[in-house]
Scaffold this motif. Structure first.
Motif, PDB file in Angstrom:
ATOM      1  N   ILE A 125      12.457  12.770 -10.868  1.00  0.00           N
ATOM      2  CA  ILE A 125      13.329  11.731 -10.318  1.00  0.00           C
ATOM      3  C   ILE A 125      12.725  11.196  -9.020  1.00  0.00           C
ATOM      4  O   ILE A 125      12.715   9.979  -8.772  1.00  0.00           O
ATOM      5  N   ALA A 126      12.179  12.085  -8.217  1.00  0.00           N
ATOM      6  CA  ALA A 126      11.528  11.660  -6.974  1.00  0.00           C
ATOM      7  C   ALA A 126      10.311  10.782  -7.278  1.00  0.00           C
ATOM      8  O   ALA A 126      10.083   9.764  -6.609  1.00  0.00           O
ATOM      9  N   ASP A 127       9.515  11.173  -8.281  1.00  0.00           N
ATOM     10  CA  ASP A 127       8.345  10.373  -8.646  1.00  0.00           C
ATOM     11  C   ASP A 127       8.751   8.957  -9.035  1.00  0.00           C
ATOM     12  O   ASP A 127       8.186   7.965  -8.559  1.00  0.00           O
ATOM     13  N   VAL A 128       9.730   8.858  -9.937  1.00  0.00           N
ATOM     14  CA  VAL A 128      10.116   7.541 -10.459  1.00  0.00           C
ATOM     15  C   VAL A 128      10.700   6.674  -9.351  1.00  0.00           C
ATOM     16  O   VAL A 128      10.282   5.524  -9.147  1.00  0.00           O
ATOM     17  N   VAL A 129      11.672   7.206  -8.620  1.00  0.00           N
ATOM     18  CA  VAL A 129      12.311   6.417  -7.568  1.00  0.00           C
ATOM     19  C   VAL A 129      11.313   6.075  -6.464  1.00  0.00           C
ATOM     20  O   VAL A 129      11.280   4.950  -5.954  1.00  0.00           O
ATOM     21  N   GLY A 130      10.469   7.049  -6.098  1.00  0.00           N
ATOM     22  CA  GLY A 130       9.486   6.800  -5.049  1.00  0.00           C
ATOM     23  C   GLY A 130       8.483   5.730  -5.436  1.00  0.00           C
ATOM     24  O   GLY A 130       8.136   4.850  -4.631  1.00  0.00           O
ATOM     25  N   VAL A 131       7.977   5.782  -6.659  1.00  0.00           N
ATOM     26  CA  VAL A 131       7.010   4.766  -7.110  1.00  0.00           C
ATOM     27  C   VAL A 131       7.673   3.396  -7.160  1.00  0.00           C
ATOM     28  O   VAL A 131       7.085   2.391  -6.735  1.00  0.00           O
ATOM     29  N   CYS A 132       8.886   3.324  -7.675  1.00  0.00           N
ATOM     30  CA  CYS A 132       9.586   2.031  -7.735  1.00  0.00           C
ATOM     31  C   CYS A 132       9.797   1.477  -6.329  1.00  0.00           C
ATOM     32  O   CYS A 132       9.617   0.273  -6.094  1.00  0.00           O
ATOM     33  N   ALA A 133      10.155   2.335  -5.369  1.00  0.00           N
ATOM     34  CA  ALA A 133      10.324   1.880  -3.989  1.00  0.00           C
ATOM     35  C   ALA A 133       8.998   1.406  -3.398  1.00  0.00           C
ATOM     36  O   ALA A 133       8.955   0.414  -2.659  1.00  0.00           O
ATOM     37  N   GLY A 134       7.901   2.112  -3.731  1.00  0.00           N
ATOM     38  CA  GLY A 134       6.589   1.709  -3.215  1.00  0.00           C
ATOM     39  C   GLY A 134       6.148   0.357  -3.724  1.00  0.00           C
ATOM     40  O   GLY A 134       5.660  -0.486  -2.960  1.00  0.00           O
ATOM     41  N   PHE A 135       6.321   0.100  -5.018  1.00  0.00           N
ATOM     42  CA  PHE A 135       5.915  -1.204  -5.566  1.00  0.00           C
ATOM     43  C   PHE A 135       6.828  -2.312  -5.049  1.00  0.00           C
ATOM     44  O   PHE A 135       6.380  -3.434  -4.809  1.00  0.00           O
ATOM     45  N   ALA A 136       8.113  -2.008  -4.872  1.00  0.00           N
ATOM     46  CA  ALA A 136       9.006  -3.013  -4.291  1.00  0.00           C
ATOM     47  C   ALA A 136       8.596  -3.334  -2.853  1.00  0.00           C
ATOM     48  O   ALA A 136       8.638  -4.488  -2.424  1.00  0.00           O
ATOM     49  N   HIS A 137       8.179  -2.311  -2.093  1.00  0.00           N
ATOM     50  CA  HIS A 137       7.720  -2.529  -0.714  1.00  0.00           C
ATOM     51  C   HIS A 137       6.480  -3.422  -0.688  1.00  0.00           C
ATOM     52  O   HIS A 137       6.342  -4.273   0.206  1.00  0.00           O
ATOM     53  N   LEU A 138       5.589  -3.259  -1.659  1.00  0.00           N
ATOM     54  CA  LEU A 138       4.387  -4.095  -1.709  1.00  0.00           C
ATOM     55  C   LEU A 138       4.714  -5.558  -2.027  1.00  0.00           C
ATOM     56  O   LEU A 138       3.922  -6.450  -1.743  1.00  0.00           O
ATOM     57  N   GLY A 139       5.870  -5.795  -2.634  1.00  0.00           N
ATOM     58  CA  GLY A 139       6.181  -7.149  -3.087  1.00  0.00           C
ATOM     59  C   GLY A 139       5.321  -7.542  -4.263  1.00  0.00           C
ATOM     60  O   GLY A 139       4.915  -8.703  -4.397  1.00  0.00           O
ATOM     61  N   ALA A 140       5.033  -6.581  -5.134  1.00  0.00           N
ATOM     62  CA  ALA A 140       4.132  -6.816  -6.260  1.00  0.00           C
ATOM     63  C   ALA A 140       4.839  -7.652  -7.322  1.00  0.00           C
ATOM     64  O   ALA A 140       5.744  -7.170  -7.996  1.00  0.00           O
ATOM     65  N   ASP A 141       4.439  -8.920  -7.447  1.00  0.00           N
ATOM     66  CA  ASP A 141       5.024  -9.767  -8.483  1.00  0.00           C
ATOM     67  C   ASP A 141       4.122  -9.879  -9.705  1.00  0.00           C
ATOM     68  O   ASP A 141       4.496 -10.474 -10.705  1.00  0.00           O
ATOM     69  N   GLU A 142       2.919  -9.308  -9.610  1.00  0.00           N
ATOM     70  CA  GLU A 142       1.995  -9.282 -10.753  1.00  0.00           C
ATOM     71  C   GLU A 142       1.288  -7.938 -10.755  1.00  0.00           C
ATOM     72  O   GLU A 142       0.587  -7.595  -9.797  1.00  0.00           O
ATOM     73  N   VAL A 143       1.496  -7.155 -11.813  1.00  0.00           N
ATOM     74  CA  VAL A 143       0.894  -5.821 -11.929  1.00  0.00           C
ATOM     75  C   VAL A 143       0.119  -5.768 -13.238  1.00  0.00           C
ATOM     76  O   VAL A 143       0.712  -5.805 -14.318  1.00  0.00           O
TER      77      VAL A 143
END
Length: 399
Positions: A125-143
Protein backbone atom coordinates in the motif's frame (compact mmCIF):
# COMPACT_ATOMS: atom_id res chain seq x y z
CA UNK A 1 6.21 16.99 -18.18
CA UNK A 2 7.37 13.93 -20.12
CA UNK A 3 8.71 10.87 -18.28
CA UNK A 4 10.32 7.86 -19.90
CA UNK A 5 10.49 4.75 -17.71
CA UNK A 6 13.28 2.34 -18.59
CA UNK A 7 11.90 -0.97 -17.31
CA UNK A 8 14.40 -3.09 -19.24
CA UNK A 9 15.59 -4.63 -15.97
CA UNK A 10 12.14 -5.09 -14.49
CA UNK A 11 9.93 -3.10 -12.13
CA UNK A 12 8.61 -3.16 -8.57
CA UNK A 13 6.98 -0.66 -6.27
CA UNK A 14 10.10 -0.04 -4.19
CA UNK A 15 12.24 0.36 -7.32
CA UNK A 16 9.89 3.07 -8.61
CA UNK A 17 9.87 4.77 -5.19
CA UNK A 18 13.67 4.81 -5.18
CA UNK A 19 13.81 6.25 -8.70
CA UNK A 20 11.38 9.04 -7.82
CA UNK A 21 13.39 9.96 -4.73
CA UNK A 22 16.64 9.76 -6.71
CA UNK A 23 15.12 12.17 -9.25
CA UNK A 24 14.49 14.74 -6.53
CA UNK A 25 10.92 14.14 -5.36
CA UNK A 26 11.02 15.15 -1.66
CA UNK A 27 10.69 12.25 0.77
CA UNK A 28 8.15 14.34 2.69
CA UNK A 29 5.78 14.37 -0.31
CA UNK A 30 5.73 10.58 -0.46
CA UNK A 31 5.73 10.03 3.30
CA UNK A 32 2.79 12.37 3.92
CA UNK A 33 0.68 10.56 1.32
CA UNK A 34 1.55 7.17 2.82
CA UNK A 35 0.78 8.39 6.35
CA UNK A 36 -2.63 9.61 5.19
CA UNK A 37 -3.60 6.04 4.17
CA UNK A 38 -1.71 3.63 6.40
CA UNK A 39 -3.65 2.53 9.51
CA UNK A 40 -0.38 1.56 11.20
CA UNK A 41 2.98 3.39 11.37
CA UNK A 42 5.08 3.22 8.20
CA UNK A 43 8.61 4.62 8.03
CA UNK A 44 10.37 5.40 4.77
CA UNK A 45 14.16 5.60 4.59
CA UNK A 46 16.53 6.09 1.66
CA UNK A 47 19.93 4.53 1.07
CA UNK A 48 22.48 5.19 -1.70
CA UNK A 49 23.49 1.87 -3.27
CA UNK A 50 25.02 0.49 -6.44
CA UNK A 51 23.41 -2.12 -8.66
CA UNK A 52 25.86 -3.53 -11.16
CA UNK A 53 27.58 -0.46 -12.57
CA UNK A 54 24.77 1.98 -11.63
CA UNK A 55 24.57 4.28 -8.63
CA UNK A 56 21.00 4.20 -7.39
CA UNK A 57 18.69 5.02 -4.50
CA UNK A 58 16.94 2.32 -2.55
CA UNK A 59 13.80 3.13 -0.58
CA UNK A 60 13.19 1.04 2.53
CA UNK A 61 9.58 0.69 3.66
CA UNK A 62 9.73 -0.19 7.35
CA UNK A 63 6.59 -1.53 9.03
CA UNK A 64 5.72 -3.71 12.00
CA UNK A 65 5.08 -7.38 11.29
CA UNK A 66 1.49 -7.95 10.23
CA UNK A 67 -0.46 -10.91 8.89
CA UNK A 68 -3.53 -8.86 7.97
CA UNK A 69 -4.86 -9.78 4.51
CA UNK A 70 -7.02 -6.99 3.11
CA UNK A 71 -9.59 -7.32 0.34
CA UNK A 72 -10.04 -4.87 -2.51
CA UNK A 73 -13.10 -3.58 -0.62
CA UNK A 74 -10.93 -2.87 2.45
CA UNK A 75 -8.23 -1.10 0.46
CA UNK A 76 -10.75 0.97 -1.51
CA UNK A 77 -12.36 2.16 1.74
CA UNK A 78 -8.92 3.14 3.10
CA UNK A 79 -8.11 5.17 0.00
CA UNK A 80 -11.50 6.86 -0.25
CA UNK A 81 -11.38 7.87 3.39
CA UNK A 82 -7.78 9.11 3.35
CA UNK A 83 -6.79 12.76 3.21
CA UNK A 84 -5.12 12.48 -0.20
CA UNK A 85 -5.03 14.92 -3.07
CA UNK A 86 -7.63 13.89 -5.64
CA UNK A 87 -5.12 12.97 -8.43
CA UNK A 88 -3.15 10.75 -6.02
CA UNK A 89 -6.29 9.02 -4.74
CA UNK A 90 -7.62 8.41 -8.27
CA UNK A 91 -4.35 6.91 -9.48
CA UNK A 92 -4.04 4.65 -6.43
CA UNK A 93 -7.65 3.46 -6.83
CA UNK A 94 -6.95 2.60 -10.46
CA UNK A 95 -3.81 0.66 -9.54
CA UNK A 96 -5.52 -1.44 -6.86
CA UNK A 97 -8.60 -2.02 -8.99
CA UNK A 98 -6.33 -3.28 -11.76
CA UNK A 99 -4.66 -5.61 -9.28
CA UNK A 100 -8.00 -6.88 -7.96
CA UNK A 101 -9.36 -7.57 -11.43
CA UNK A 102 -6.19 -9.43 -12.43
CA UNK A 103 -6.05 -11.53 -9.26
CA UNK A 104 -9.78 -12.26 -9.50
CA UNK A 105 -9.45 -13.43 -13.07
CA UNK A 106 -6.50 -15.67 -12.18
CA UNK A 107 -8.35 -17.32 -9.28
CA UNK A 108 -11.86 -17.25 -10.77
CA UNK A 109 -13.48 -15.03 -8.12
CA UNK A 110 -15.05 -11.54 -8.16
CA UNK A 111 -12.54 -8.69 -7.65
CA UNK A 112 -14.27 -7.59 -4.43
CA UNK A 113 -13.53 -10.97 -2.86
CA UNK A 114 -9.82 -10.96 -3.69
CA UNK A 115 -7.56 -11.23 -0.66
CA UNK A 116 -4.45 -9.46 -1.83
CA UNK A 117 -1.99 -11.33 0.42
CA UNK A 118 1.38 -9.82 -0.48
CA UNK A 119 -0.01 -6.81 -2.36
CA UNK A 120 -2.50 -6.06 0.38
CA UNK A 121 0.23 -5.71 2.99
CA UNK A 122 1.13 -2.27 4.30
CA UNK A 123 4.41 -2.10 2.42
CA UNK A 124 2.63 -2.59 -0.91
CA UNK A 125 0.00 0.00 0.00
CA UNK A 126 2.89 2.33 0.79
CA UNK A 127 4.54 1.52 -2.56
CA UNK A 128 1.39 2.22 -4.59
CA UNK A 129 0.35 5.39 -2.77
CA UNK A 130 3.92 6.68 -2.61
CA UNK A 131 4.57 6.15 -6.33
CA UNK A 132 1.25 7.78 -7.26
CA UNK A 133 2.10 10.78 -5.06
CA UNK A 134 5.57 11.01 -6.64
CA UNK A 135 4.28 11.05 -10.22
CA UNK A 136 1.59 13.56 -9.27
CA UNK A 137 4.31 15.78 -7.72
CA UNK A 138 6.27 15.64 -10.99
CA UNK A 139 3.22 16.81 -12.92
CA UNK A 140 3.78 13.96 -15.36
CA UNK A 141 1.19 14.31 -18.12
CA UNK A 142 3.01 11.92 -20.47
CA UNK A 143 4.55 8.66 -19.23
CA UNK A 144 6.16 6.41 -21.84
CA UNK A 145 7.13 2.91 -20.69
CA UNK A 146 9.82 0.81 -22.35
CA UNK A 147 9.17 -2.91 -22.96
CA UNK A 148 9.05 -4.47 -19.50
CA UNK A 149 11.45 -7.25 -18.49
CA UNK A 150 9.45 -9.88 -16.60
CA UNK A 151 12.12 -12.53 -15.98
CA UNK A 152 12.03 -16.30 -16.27
CA UNK A 153 12.12 -19.44 -14.13
CA UNK A 154 9.78 -19.74 -11.14
CA UNK A 155 8.90 -17.87 -7.96
CA UNK A 156 7.44 -18.93 -4.61
CA UNK A 157 4.30 -16.98 -3.67
CA UNK A 158 1.45 -17.31 -1.17
CA UNK A 159 -0.21 -19.84 -3.51
CA UNK A 160 2.92 -21.96 -3.94
CA UNK A 161 5.51 -22.10 -6.72
CA UNK A 162 4.44 -20.18 -9.82
CA UNK A 163 6.03 -19.78 -13.26
CA UNK A 164 7.58 -16.45 -14.19
CA UNK A 165 5.94 -14.21 -15.16
CA UNK A 166 3.40 -15.11 -12.48
CA UNK A 167 -0.19 -15.38 -13.76
CA UNK A 168 -1.23 -12.05 -12.24
CA UNK A 169 1.75 -10.24 -13.81
CA UNK A 170 1.07 -11.80 -17.20
CA UNK A 171 -2.54 -10.65 -17.01
CA UNK A 172 -1.63 -7.16 -15.77
CA UNK A 173 0.77 -6.74 -18.70
CA UNK A 174 -1.69 -7.95 -21.33
CA UNK A 175 -1.45 -5.40 -24.12
CA UNK A 176 1.84 -4.07 -22.72
CA UNK A 177 5.16 -4.76 -24.53
CA UNK A 178 7.20 -7.16 -22.38
CA UNK A 179 10.01 -9.71 -22.69
CA UNK A 180 11.76 -12.32 -20.55
CA UNK A 181 14.93 -10.29 -20.12
CA UNK A 182 18.13 -9.34 -21.89
CA UNK A 183 20.98 -11.83 -22.25
CA UNK A 184 22.68 -12.13 -18.87
CA UNK A 185 19.56 -11.58 -16.81
CA UNK A 186 19.31 -14.23 -14.08
CA UNK A 187 16.38 -16.66 -14.10
CA UNK A 188 14.22 -14.88 -11.56
CA UNK A 189 11.14 -12.69 -11.22
CA UNK A 190 11.98 -9.23 -12.56
CA UNK A 191 8.56 -7.59 -12.46
CA UNK A 192 6.26 -7.85 -9.44
CA UNK A 193 2.45 -7.56 -9.57
CA UNK A 194 2.65 -4.16 -7.87
CA UNK A 195 5.23 -2.96 -10.39
CA UNK A 196 3.18 -4.26 -13.31
CA UNK A 197 -0.03 -2.62 -12.05
CA UNK A 198 1.74 0.72 -11.51
CA UNK A 199 3.32 0.74 -14.96
CA UNK A 200 0.12 -0.27 -16.73
CA UNK A 201 -1.83 2.45 -14.90
CA UNK A 202 0.71 5.26 -15.30
CA UNK A 203 1.51 4.61 -18.96
CA UNK A 204 0.20 6.95 -21.63
CA UNK A 205 2.27 5.17 -24.27
CA UNK A 206 4.87 2.42 -24.70
CA UNK A 207 8.15 2.31 -26.60
CA UNK A 208 11.75 3.54 -26.70
CA UNK A 209 12.72 6.94 -25.34
CA UNK A 210 10.69 9.57 -27.20
CA UNK A 211 12.14 12.89 -28.39
CA UNK A 212 12.66 14.88 -25.19
CA UNK A 213 14.96 17.27 -23.41
CA UNK A 214 15.95 15.40 -20.26
CA UNK A 215 16.24 17.54 -17.13
CA UNK A 216 16.53 14.91 -14.39
CA UNK A 217 17.36 11.21 -14.16
CA UNK A 218 16.31 8.97 -11.29
CA UNK A 219 17.62 5.44 -10.70
CA UNK A 220 15.80 3.19 -8.24
CA UNK A 221 17.27 -0.02 -6.86
CA UNK A 222 15.61 -3.33 -6.16
CA UNK A 223 16.31 -5.26 -2.99
CA UNK A 224 18.40 -7.94 -4.72
CA UNK A 225 21.86 -7.35 -6.14
CA UNK A 226 22.72 -10.15 -8.60
CA UNK A 227 26.30 -10.25 -9.80
CA UNK A 228 26.93 -8.67 -13.19
CA UNK A 229 23.46 -7.16 -13.59
CA UNK A 230 21.86 -3.88 -12.51
CA UNK A 231 18.62 -4.59 -10.67
CA UNK A 232 17.36 -1.04 -11.15
CA UNK A 233 14.76 1.05 -12.96
CA UNK A 234 15.45 4.45 -14.56
CA UNK A 235 13.26 7.52 -14.96
CA UNK A 236 14.21 10.17 -17.52
CA UNK A 237 12.25 13.34 -16.80
CA UNK A 238 11.97 16.43 -18.99
CA UNK A 239 9.99 18.11 -21.74
CA UNK A 240 9.04 17.06 -25.23
CA UNK A 241 11.78 18.03 -27.67
CA UNK A 242 9.24 19.59 -30.00
CA UNK A 243 5.61 20.58 -29.63
CA UNK A 244 3.19 17.78 -30.44
CA UNK A 245 1.28 18.48 -33.66
CA UNK A 246 -1.91 16.52 -34.01
CA UNK A 247 -2.43 18.05 -37.46
CA UNK A 248 0.92 16.82 -38.79
CA UNK A 249 0.44 13.40 -40.41
CA UNK A 250 3.37 11.03 -40.45
CA UNK A 251 4.76 8.88 -43.23
CA UNK A 252 7.74 6.55 -43.52
CA UNK A 253 11.03 7.02 -45.31
CA UNK A 254 12.20 3.60 -46.48
CA UNK A 255 15.77 3.49 -47.75
CA UNK A 256 18.75 1.29 -48.54
CA UNK A 257 22.43 1.83 -49.37
CA UNK A 258 23.27 -0.02 -52.59
CA UNK A 259 26.76 -0.46 -54.09
CA UNK A 260 26.35 -3.47 -56.38
CA UNK A 261 23.46 -2.63 -58.74
CA UNK A 262 23.82 -1.71 -62.41
CA UNK A 263 23.00 2.04 -62.37
CA UNK A 264 20.79 1.60 -65.44
CA UNK A 265 18.30 -0.25 -63.24
CA UNK A 266 17.68 2.61 -60.79
CA UNK A 267 15.16 4.54 -62.97
CA UNK A 268 13.02 1.41 -63.30
CA UNK A 269 13.24 0.81 -59.53
CA UNK A 270 12.08 4.37 -58.85
CA UNK A 271 9.13 3.92 -61.24
CA UNK A 272 8.23 0.66 -59.47
CA UNK A 273 8.35 2.35 -56.05
CA UNK A 274 6.00 5.09 -57.23
CA UNK A 275 3.65 2.50 -58.73
CA UNK A 276 3.64 0.63 -55.38
CA UNK A 277 2.35 3.68 -53.54
CA UNK A 278 5.41 5.79 -52.70
CA UNK A 279 4.65 9.52 -52.60
CA UNK A 280 8.16 10.22 -53.83
CA UNK A 281 11.33 8.27 -54.60
CA UNK A 282 14.85 9.55 -55.13
CA UNK A 283 18.51 8.58 -55.32
CA UNK A 284 21.47 10.04 -53.41
CA UNK A 285 25.13 9.37 -54.34
CA UNK A 286 27.22 8.32 -51.33
CA UNK A 287 30.67 6.96 -50.51
CA UNK A 288 30.68 3.74 -48.47
CA UNK A 289 33.37 1.90 -46.55
CA UNK A 290 36.63 1.13 -48.34
CA UNK A 291 35.98 4.08 -50.64
CA UNK A 292 33.27 2.33 -52.66
CA UNK A 293 30.93 4.66 -54.59
CA UNK A 294 27.28 3.80 -54.00
CA UNK A 295 23.77 5.22 -53.91
CA UNK A 296 21.03 5.49 -51.29
CA UNK A 297 17.60 4.73 -52.71
CA UNK A 298 14.85 6.48 -50.74
CA UNK A 299 11.07 6.27 -50.83
CA UNK A 300 8.53 8.39 -48.96
CA UNK A 301 5.52 6.19 -48.34
CA UNK A 302 2.26 6.14 -46.33
CA UNK A 303 2.18 3.52 -43.59
CA UNK A 304 -0.54 1.63 -45.48
CA UNK A 305 1.71 1.07 -48.51
CA UNK A 306 4.96 0.37 -46.66
CA UNK A 307 4.91 -3.41 -47.20
CA UNK A 308 4.39 -3.06 -50.96
CA UNK A 309 7.28 -0.60 -51.15
CA UNK A 310 9.57 -2.91 -49.17
CA UNK A 311 8.82 -5.69 -51.66
CA UNK A 312 9.92 -3.42 -54.52
CA UNK A 313 13.24 -2.77 -52.79
CA UNK A 314 13.86 -6.52 -52.51
CA UNK A 315 12.57 -7.48 -55.98
CA UNK A 316 13.91 -4.61 -58.09
CA UNK A 317 17.30 -3.96 -56.44
CA UNK A 318 20.16 -5.98 -55.01
CA UNK A 319 19.63 -4.89 -51.40
CA UNK A 320 18.92 -7.51 -48.73
CA UNK A 321 17.81 -5.03 -46.05
CA UNK A 322 16.04 -1.70 -45.68
CA UNK A 323 15.79 0.78 -42.84
CA UNK A 324 12.87 3.02 -41.98
CA UNK A 325 12.15 6.12 -39.98
CA UNK A 326 9.00 8.11 -39.42
CA UNK A 327 8.75 11.72 -40.58
CA UNK A 328 6.11 14.39 -40.05
CA UNK A 329 4.70 15.84 -43.24
CA UNK A 330 3.48 19.41 -43.67
CA UNK A 331 1.96 20.05 -47.11
CA UNK A 332 0.26 23.10 -48.58
CA UNK A 333 -3.27 22.70 -49.93
CA UNK A 334 -3.09 22.22 -53.67
CA UNK A 335 -5.34 22.21 -56.72
CA UNK A 336 -4.92 21.79 -60.47
CA UNK A 337 -5.43 24.29 -63.30
CA UNK A 338 -5.85 23.38 -66.95
CA UNK A 339 -4.27 25.66 -69.57
CA UNK A 340 -3.38 25.27 -73.23
CA UNK A 341 -0.26 26.15 -75.18
CA UNK A 342 -0.63 26.07 -78.97
CA UNK A 343 -3.83 24.07 -78.55
CA UNK A 344 -2.19 21.39 -76.37
CA UNK A 345 -3.54 20.83 -72.81
CA UNK A 346 -1.15 21.24 -69.87
CA UNK A 347 -2.03 20.58 -66.24
CA UNK A 348 -0.62 23.04 -63.72
CA UNK A 349 -0.35 22.30 -59.97
CA UNK A 350 -1.14 25.27 -57.74
CA UNK A 351 -0.31 25.44 -54.00
CA UNK A 352 -1.87 27.93 -51.59
CA UNK A 353 -0.63 29.49 -48.35
CA UNK A 354 -3.33 31.28 -46.35
CA UNK A 355 -5.48 31.28 -49.48
CA UNK A 356 -2.83 32.85 -51.71
CA UNK A 357 -1.23 30.98 -54.63
CA UNK A 358 2.48 30.73 -53.80
CA UNK A 359 3.58 28.05 -56.26
CA UNK A 360 2.60 27.16 -59.83
CA UNK A 361 4.22 24.16 -61.53
CA UNK A 362 3.18 22.81 -64.95
CA UNK A 363 3.34 19.02 -65.25
CA UNK A 364 6.59 18.27 -67.03
CA UNK A 365 5.24 15.33 -69.05
CA UNK A 366 2.54 17.62 -70.51
CA UNK A 367 5.13 20.31 -71.28
CA UNK A 368 7.41 17.80 -73.02
CA UNK A 369 4.57 16.39 -75.15
CA UNK A 370 3.42 19.86 -76.19
CA UNK A 371 6.97 20.97 -77.01
CA UNK A 372 7.53 17.90 -79.18
CA UNK A 373 4.20 18.33 -80.99
CA UNK A 374 4.81 22.05 -81.58
CA UNK A 375 8.50 21.61 -82.39
CA UNK A 376 9.33 24.30 -79.85
CA UNK A 377 11.92 24.42 -77.04
CA UNK A 378 10.51 22.98 -73.86
CA UNK A 379 11.74 26.00 -71.88
CA UNK A 380 9.49 28.26 -73.96
CA UNK A 381 6.45 26.02 -73.56
CA UNK A 382 7.08 25.87 -69.79
CA UNK A 383 7.21 29.68 -69.53
CA UNK A 384 4.05 30.09 -71.61
CA UNK A 385 2.18 27.53 -69.51
CA UNK A 386 3.13 29.38 -66.32
CA UNK A 387 2.07 32.68 -67.83
CA UNK A 388 -1.28 31.19 -68.83
CA UNK A 389 -1.78 29.84 -65.32
CA UNK A 390 -0.95 33.22 -63.78
CA UNK A 391 -3.58 34.84 -66.01
CA UNK A 392 -6.23 32.39 -64.86
CA UNK A 393 -8.92 33.82 -62.53
CA UNK A 394 -8.43 30.78 -60.31
CA UNK A 395 -5.14 32.16 -59.00
CA UNK A 396 -6.86 35.11 -57.33
CA UNK A 397 -6.68 34.94 -53.51
CA UNK A 398 -9.67 33.41 -51.75
CA UNK A 399 -12.20 36.01 -50.74
Amino acid sequence: MRVWVDASSGASGDMLLGALLDAGVPLSVIASAVDAVAPEPVRLATEPVTRGALAATRCHVEIADSVRHRTWTDVRAMLVGAGLDAPVRELALQVFERLAVAEGAVHGIPPEEVHFHEVGALDAIADVVGVCAGFAHLGADEVVISPVAVGSGSVRAAHGVLPVPPPAVARLLTGVPSFAGAPGHPAMELCTPTGAALLATLATDYGPQPPMTTRTIGVGAGSRDPEGWSNAIRLLIGEAAMPAREDAPTELVVEANIDDLDPRLFPGAIDALLAAGARDAWLTPILMKKGRPAHTLHALVPHSDAEAVRRVFFRETSTIGVREHEVAKHALPRETLNVTVGGHPITVKAARLDGEIVNLQPEWDDVARAAAALDRPAIDVLAEAKAAALASPLVEPDS
